[in-house]
Design a protein around this motif. Structure first.
Motif: not given
Length: 349
Positions: A36-52, A276-285
């Motif tokens: 049960d976690d609160e935080g910021t989705a920083k890496l999902m920018l392609p799917y959040t209008n480029n905003q964390p 079908y390449p990854f569109t988000v990869d936490s390892a890249v960041a």
């Protein structure tokens, strides 16, 4: 290549995460709170209008077996409903499959919480099933006949797959076979299906294909997550609309289908090979996901119609949180199932 343990969870965007957890705990026995976690989705920018985006997420499991529900809520943004009334034949994740070994008992229980869309009846594979709809509009299909991991009072287990609307059946079948290992066709029929008639748009002619995997899944959580199914629906005389048209990941509805995997680099290479390449990869960041109580690497890719598929390689999970006891999966054989006693200890997480 068999690097998938199973469906880890289906993501469900909700308006109130606490209320969502309580509903799914009562309805489907999803009473183990993995995190049960609160935080910021920083890496999902392609799917959040480029905003964390700030969010709260709860991963709930039912230890009778099957995948969990990741119940997900924006905390500083009002989540949006679909911009149209969804109907069968629209594109994306339309229905969550939930397994049961007592169809009538599950029906009697769920009608206390949900709107029932049909009576228990036979699916095209001759197994019993029924559809119901939650107060937020999400549709669930309860299906019979799957093995269960553990006992308990719940009339259902967890997520056993999804019904996904597609625009090109052959292309989608290839994706789910070559990328995610659903190589077994249980049925492939084109008709007007009576069992779909209670769902909005269910009176159309559909090509309907049910897929599963011929080889058992492998990996630490494979025994808990179990077998799963992908059902693809293509309307024959209707042009489907994308369920997340003009909306963001995390808005109301089924936001993704998540698979627990091992050897993520091999998965990534195979996805790229299949186109079908990854569109988000936490390892890249140079980051791993850390939900406070669980950690690992995550990635996203899209199916041919843009439905989001999440892949998670889990590094750490809580066994006894109050004693600060965690299981380090990076030190274990990545393809070997965890012992049952360790999986059952998750109820104390």
């Amino acid at each position: 290549m068999n690097l998938i343990s199973g469906i880890q969870q289906i993501g469900i965007g909700v308006a109130n995460v606490a209320q969502g957890f309580e509903l799914y705990k009562k309805a489907f026995g999803m009473n183990v709170r993995m995190f049960d976690d609160e935080g910021t989705a920083k890496l999902m920018l392609p799917y959040t209008n480029n905003q964390p985006q700030d969010r709260r997420a709860i991963l709930a499991l039912n230890l009778r077996g099957g995948g969990g529900f990741e119940i997900w809520q924006y905390t500083k943004r009002t989540p949006l409903p679909p911009v149209f009334i969804p109907e069968l034949g629209d594109l994306g994740i339309a229905i969550c499959k939930v397994k049961s070994d007592d169809i009538q008992g599950a029906y009697n229980h769920l009608k206390k919480h949900f709107t029932m869309l049909c009576e228990p009846q036979k699916a095209p594979d001759s197994l019993m099933h029924f559809f119901c709809q939650g107060p937020a509009g999400n549709i669930f299909e309860v299906i019979e006949g799957l093995p269960f991991f553990g006992g308990g009072k719940s009339k259902t287990g967890g997520c056993a797959g999804a019904v996904i609307g597609v625009s090109d059946m052959e292309k989608s079948m290839k994706f789910y076979k070559e990328v995610l290992g659903y190589d077994m066709v249980i049925y492939d029929e084109t008709a007007v299906f009576p069992d779909l008639s209670g769902i909005i748009g269910g009176q159309k002619t559909f090509r309907r294909v049910l897929l599963s995997h011929s080889e058992p899944r492998v990996g630490p959580f494979s025994r808990l997550l179990g077998a799963s199914y992908i059902e693809l629906l293509q309307a024959q005389d209707y042009e489907g609309r994308k369920l997340y048209k003009d909306r963001q990941w995390g808005d109301l509805g089924y936001i993704h289908l998540c698979f627990d995997v091992k050897k993520m680099d091999e998965m990534k290479a195979n996805c790229e090979k299949q186109g079908y390449p990854f569109t988000v990869d936490s390892a890249v960041a140079s980051e791993k996901f850390d939900m406070g109580e669980a950690a690992g690497r995550f990635a996203y890719l899209e199916d041919p119609d843009g439905a989001l598929i999440e892949l998670v390689e889990t590094y750490k999970i809580p066994i006894l949180k109050k004693f600060n006891i965690y299981l380090d999966l990076e030190k274990r054989d990545p393809l070997k199932p965890l012992p049952d006693f360790m999986l059952k200890a998750l109820r104390f997480a």
